[in-house]
Design an enzyme around this catalytic site. Structure first.
Site, PDB file in Angstrom:
ATOM      1  N   GLY A   1       0.821  -1.207   0.000  1.00  0.00           N
ATOM      2  CA  GLY A   1       0.000   0.000   0.000  1.00  0.00           C
ATOM      3  C   GLY A   1       0.857   1.260   0.000  1.00  0.00           C
ATOM      4  O   GLY A   1       2.097   1.197  -0.024  1.00  0.00           O
TER       5      GLY A   1
ATOM      6  N   ASP B   1      -1.833 -13.047   3.662  1.00  0.00           N
ATOM      7  CA  ASP B   1      -3.158 -12.533   3.977  1.00  0.00           C
ATOM      8  C   ASP B   1      -3.273 -12.619   5.492  1.00  0.00           C
ATOM      9  O   ASP B   1      -3.247 -13.720   6.057  1.00  0.00           O
ATOM     10  CB  ASP B   1      -4.211 -13.413   3.286  1.00  0.00           C
ATOM     11  CG  ASP B   1      -5.631 -12.977   3.616  1.00  0.00           C
ATOM     12  OD1 ASP B   1      -5.828 -12.299   4.645  1.00  0.00           O
ATOM     13  OD2 ASP B   1      -6.541 -13.332   2.845  1.00  0.00           O
TER      14      ASP B   1
ATOM     15  N   ALA C   1      -5.145  -3.207   6.189  1.00  0.00           N
ATOM     16  CA  ALA C   1      -6.443  -2.790   6.737  1.00  0.00           C
ATOM     17  C   ALA C   1      -7.429  -2.575   5.604  1.00  0.00           C
ATOM     18  O   ALA C   1      -7.043  -2.429   4.444  1.00  0.00           O
ATOM     19  CB  ALA C   1      -6.279  -1.478   7.517  1.00  0.00           C
TER      20      ALA C   1
ATOM     21  N   TYR D   1     -15.304   3.049   9.954  1.00  0.00           N
ATOM     22  CA  TYR D   1     -13.834   2.943   9.864  1.00  0.00           C
ATOM     23  C   TYR D   1     -13.197   3.388  11.184  1.00  0.00           C
ATOM     24  O   TYR D   1     -12.367   2.684  11.762  1.00  0.00           O
ATOM     25  CB  TYR D   1     -13.346   3.808   8.696  1.00  0.00           C
ATOM     26  CG  TYR D   1     -11.852   3.969   8.618  1.00  0.00           C
ATOM     27  CD1 TYR D   1     -11.022   2.882   8.365  1.00  0.00           C
ATOM     28  CD2 TYR D   1     -11.257   5.228   8.786  1.00  0.00           C
ATOM     29  CE1 TYR D   1      -9.638   3.044   8.285  1.00  0.00           C
ATOM     30  CE2 TYR D   1      -9.885   5.392   8.702  1.00  0.00           C
ATOM     31  CZ  TYR D   1      -9.081   4.301   8.461  1.00  0.00           C
ATOM     32  OH  TYR D   1      -7.713   4.459   8.386  1.00  0.00           O
TER      33      TYR D   1
ATOM     34  N   LYS E   1     -11.026   1.208  14.043  1.00  0.00           N
ATOM     35  CA  LYS E   1      -9.657   1.557  14.454  1.00  0.00           C
ATOM     36  C   LYS E   1      -9.586   1.765  15.971  1.00  0.00           C
ATOM     37  O   LYS E   1      -8.602   1.404  16.606  1.00  0.00           O
ATOM     38  CB  LYS E   1      -9.195   2.816  13.715  1.00  0.00           C
ATOM     39  CG  LYS E   1      -8.869   2.562  12.246  1.00  0.00           C
ATOM     40  CD  LYS E   1      -7.608   1.721  12.128  1.00  0.00           C
ATOM     41  CE  LYS E   1      -7.122   1.574  10.708  1.00  0.00           C
ATOM     42  NZ  LYS E   1      -5.890   0.821  10.578  1.00  0.00           N
TER      43      LYS E   1
HETATM   44  N1  LIG Z   1      -3.825   6.731   3.931  1.00  0.00           N
HETATM   45  C1  LIG Z   1      -4.273   7.449   4.954  1.00  0.00           C
HETATM   46  O1  LIG Z   1      -4.649   8.626   4.810  1.00  0.00           O
HETATM   47  C2  LIG Z   1      -4.331   6.844   6.333  1.00  0.00           C
HETATM   48  C3  LIG Z   1      -4.676   7.673   7.405  1.00  0.00           C
HETATM   49  C4  LIG Z   1      -4.744   7.112   8.685  1.00  0.00           C
HETATM   50  C5  LIG Z   1      -4.462   5.770   8.878  1.00  0.00           C
HETATM   51  N2  LIG Z   1      -4.131   4.989   7.809  1.00  0.00           N
HETATM   52  C6  LIG Z   1      -3.862   3.570   8.062  1.00  0.00           C
HETATM   53  O2  LIG Z   1      -2.579   3.241   7.580  1.00  0.00           O
HETATM   54  C7  LIG Z   1      -2.557   1.879   7.137  1.00  0.00           C
HETATM   55  C8  LIG Z   1      -1.991   1.807   5.730  1.00  0.00           C
HETATM   56  O3  LIG Z   1      -2.771   2.655   4.912  1.00  0.00           O
HETATM   57  P1  LIG Z   1      -2.479   2.926   3.368  1.00  0.00           P
HETATM   58  O4  LIG Z   1      -2.891   4.313   3.084  1.00  0.00           O
HETATM   59  O5  LIG Z   1      -1.127   2.464   2.993  1.00  0.00           O
HETATM   60  O6  LIG Z   1      -3.620   1.995   2.772  1.00  0.00           O
HETATM   61  P2  LIG Z   1      -3.607   1.025   1.516  1.00  0.00           P
HETATM   62  O7  LIG Z   1      -2.828   1.652   0.426  1.00  0.00           O
HETATM   63  O8  LIG Z   1      -5.022   0.630   1.304  1.00  0.00           O
HETATM   64  O9  LIG Z   1      -2.773  -0.206   2.111  1.00  0.00           O
HETATM   65  C9  LIG Z   1      -3.348  -1.223   2.855  1.00  0.00           C
HETATM   66  C10 LIG Z   1      -2.755  -2.495   2.332  1.00  0.00           C
HETATM   67  O10 LIG Z   1      -3.333  -3.604   3.059  1.00  0.00           O
HETATM   68  C11 LIG Z   1      -3.500  -4.636   2.134  1.00  0.00           C
HETATM   69  N3  LIG Z   1      -4.464  -5.617   2.620  1.00  0.00           N
HETATM   70  C12 LIG Z   1      -5.810  -5.557   2.566  1.00  0.00           C
HETATM   71  N4  LIG Z   1      -6.338  -6.674   3.103  1.00  0.00           N
HETATM   72  C13 LIG Z   1      -5.297  -7.461   3.486  1.00  0.00           C
HETATM   73  C14 LIG Z   1      -5.177  -8.735   4.081  1.00  0.00           C
HETATM   74  N5  LIG Z   1      -6.265  -9.456   4.398  1.00  0.00           N
HETATM   75  N6  LIG Z   1      -3.947  -9.232   4.320  1.00  0.00           N
HETATM   76  C15 LIG Z   1      -2.845  -8.527   3.992  1.00  0.00           C
HETATM   77  N7  LIG Z   1      -2.885  -7.310   3.414  1.00  0.00           N
HETATM   78  C16 LIG Z   1      -4.100  -6.784   3.171  1.00  0.00           C
HETATM   79  C17 LIG Z   1      -3.959  -3.956   0.868  1.00  0.00           C
HETATM   80  O11 LIG Z   1      -3.726  -4.803  -0.234  1.00  0.00           O
HETATM   81  P3  LIG Z   1      -4.196  -4.410  -1.729  1.00  0.00           P
HETATM   82  O12 LIG Z   1      -3.279  -3.286  -2.120  1.00  0.00           O
HETATM   83  O13 LIG Z   1      -3.955  -5.642  -2.493  1.00  0.00           O
HETATM   84  O14 LIG Z   1      -5.624  -3.988  -1.611  1.00  0.00           O
HETATM   85  C18 LIG Z   1      -3.056  -2.723   0.856  1.00  0.00           C
HETATM   86  O15 LIG Z   1      -1.865  -2.962   0.152  1.00  0.00           O
HETATM   87  C19 LIG Z   1      -3.988   1.376   7.266  1.00  0.00           C
HETATM   88  O16 LIG Z   1      -4.099   0.679   8.484  1.00  0.00           O
HETATM   89  C20 LIG Z   1      -4.806   2.648   7.317  1.00  0.00           C
HETATM   90  O17 LIG Z   1      -6.009   2.447   8.023  1.00  0.00           O
HETATM   91  C21 LIG Z   1      -4.068   5.494   6.535  1.00  0.00           C
END
Ligand SMILES: NC(=O)c1ccc[n+]([C@@H]2O[C@H](COP(=O)([O-])OP(=O)(O)OC[C@H]3O[C@@H](n4cnc5c(N)ncnc54)[C@H](OP(=O)(O)O)[C@@H]3O)[C@@H](O)[C@H]2O)c1
Length: 309
Positions: free
Chosen positions: A13, A53, A77, A141, A145
């Site tokens: 991600g 996974d 997530a 969401y 969290k």
């Molecule tokens: N981005 C923001 O603004 C933000 C803000 C606050 C908190 N966060 C938190 O930061 C974390 C990372 O966020 P991000 O922005 O990098 O999100 P992201 O790009 O959606 O990354 C999440 C990753 O988790 C993977 N995933 C989903 N289901 C899974 C499973 N069952 N097993 C293993 N991997 C799985 C997804 O795979 P796929 O790519 O194949 O779907 C994706 O690569 C999350 O916990 C999010 O809630 C993000």
């Protein structure tokens, strides 16, 4: 010398790619990236990759035996707010239940857990928020969290940290999910306009700066809750205007709207954003000014797009 063995979940991600890239600058760290795909989606980072996974508890357990991580950075997530609202059970299964299982595995195997949480934990009536402010999420969401944070606190783990962040933007290879920067650039290119909320305050966070903050938590071996975000708080509308200009578009291409109009399916905190004083003083975390972050990102995203392309 400290030689951490870092297991990263959700490493394909936006934040995962930035973190794996940042950890490559730390030669003593042995990094294992994991994600849903059979092979890694991005070339950055010097460590290995295995598919994982995180809902598959047997595979997770085997990985703890095989890799013996000293630190687990848990990023996997369901992080799309609308998807969590539409399927609350799926959000809970991934964001809470799978995380609680991971916390128990960390405890059994003596690993530190670093968990990524969100500014959507707060209700947005009195932002920006400090680490000790009272959470009161307004959507599914945020509730998932908060439950995950509470599961960590109740897990009996000795060493854990929770990092809350806000509106993360950046670039990566073959990202499945668009972030604010990639969405804005794509829509301005396609439609010439982009709708942004004038009533929602956030502290936008550049992914490489967040990755640096996460690395500092690992290096300094820090426990507890940290807010790691950008320093500037502004409306999403003003953020979009700044970004548009930095990307070579016109600020006037950003059209004002309200959060309720833009996101009828799931409420958002309005007076939000995070205070980062604790991370600045204890981790010496120094996010770059927003203008510098946007100037750094623009050429990496390939904007502005040449007119004849
Ligand atoms: N981005 C923001 O603004 C933000 C803000 C606050 C908190 N966060 C938190 O930061 C974390 C990372 O966020 P991000 O922005 O990098 O999100 P992201 O790009 O959606 O990354 C999440 C990753 O988790 C993977 N995933 C989903 N289901 C899974 C499973 N069952 N097993 C293993 N991997 C799985 C997804 O795979 P796929 O790519 O194949 O779907 C994706 O690569 C999350 O916990 C999010 O809630 C993000």
């Amino acid at each position: 010398m400290f030689y951490p063995r870092v297991l990263v979940t959700g490493a394909d991600g936006l934040i995962g790619q930035a973190l794996v890239r940042r950890l490559a600058d730390w030669p003593e760290a042995d990094v294992l990236a994991t994600g849903l795909d059979d092979t890694r989606r991005h070339a950055s980072g010097s460590g290995g990759y295995v598919p994982l996974d995180i809902t598959q508890t047997g595979a997770l357990e085997q990985l703890f035996v095989d890799f013996a991580p000293s630190v687990v950075v848990h990023l996997a997530a369901l992080s799309k707010v609308e998807d969590c609202e539409a399927d609350k059970e799926a959000a809970w299964a991934l964001n809470v239940d799978a995380m609680a299982h991971l916390a128990r595995a960390c405890k059994r195997h003596g690993a530190r857990l670093l968990f990524l949480s969100t500014d959507f934990l707060f209700d947005g009536t009195d932002g920006p928020y400090a680490e000790d402010d009272r959470p009161n999420p307004v959507n599914a969401y945020g509730r998932s969290k908060l439950a995950a944070e509470n599961a960590i606190r109740l897990s009996g783990l000795t060493h854990w940290s929770i990092v809350r962040t806000s509106l993360v933007f950046g670039e990566g290879e073959r990202l499945k999910r668009r972030n604010f920067a990639t969405l804005l650039a794509a829509l301005l290119n396609r439609d010439g306009t982009f709708l942004a909320a004038t009533d929602q305050y956030r502290t936008p966070t550049y992914a490489p700066d967040l990755a640096d903050g996460l690395m500092r938590i690992i290096r300094f071996d820090r426990d507890g809750v940290y807010h790691i975000a950008g320093r500037e708080r502004l409306t999403v509308y003003d953020f979009a205007r700044q970004m548009a200009t930095a990307f070579g578009f016109e600020a006037e291409q950003i059209e004002p709207t309200t959060t309720a109009e833009l996101h009828p399916g799931a409420p958002r905190p309005l007076d939000g954003g995070l205070l980062i004083l604790r991370a600045e003083s204890e981790l010496r975390y120094r996010p770059r000014p927003l203008a510098d972050a946007l100037a750094h990102l623009a050429p990496r995203l390939g904007v502005p797009i040449p007119a004849n392309s």
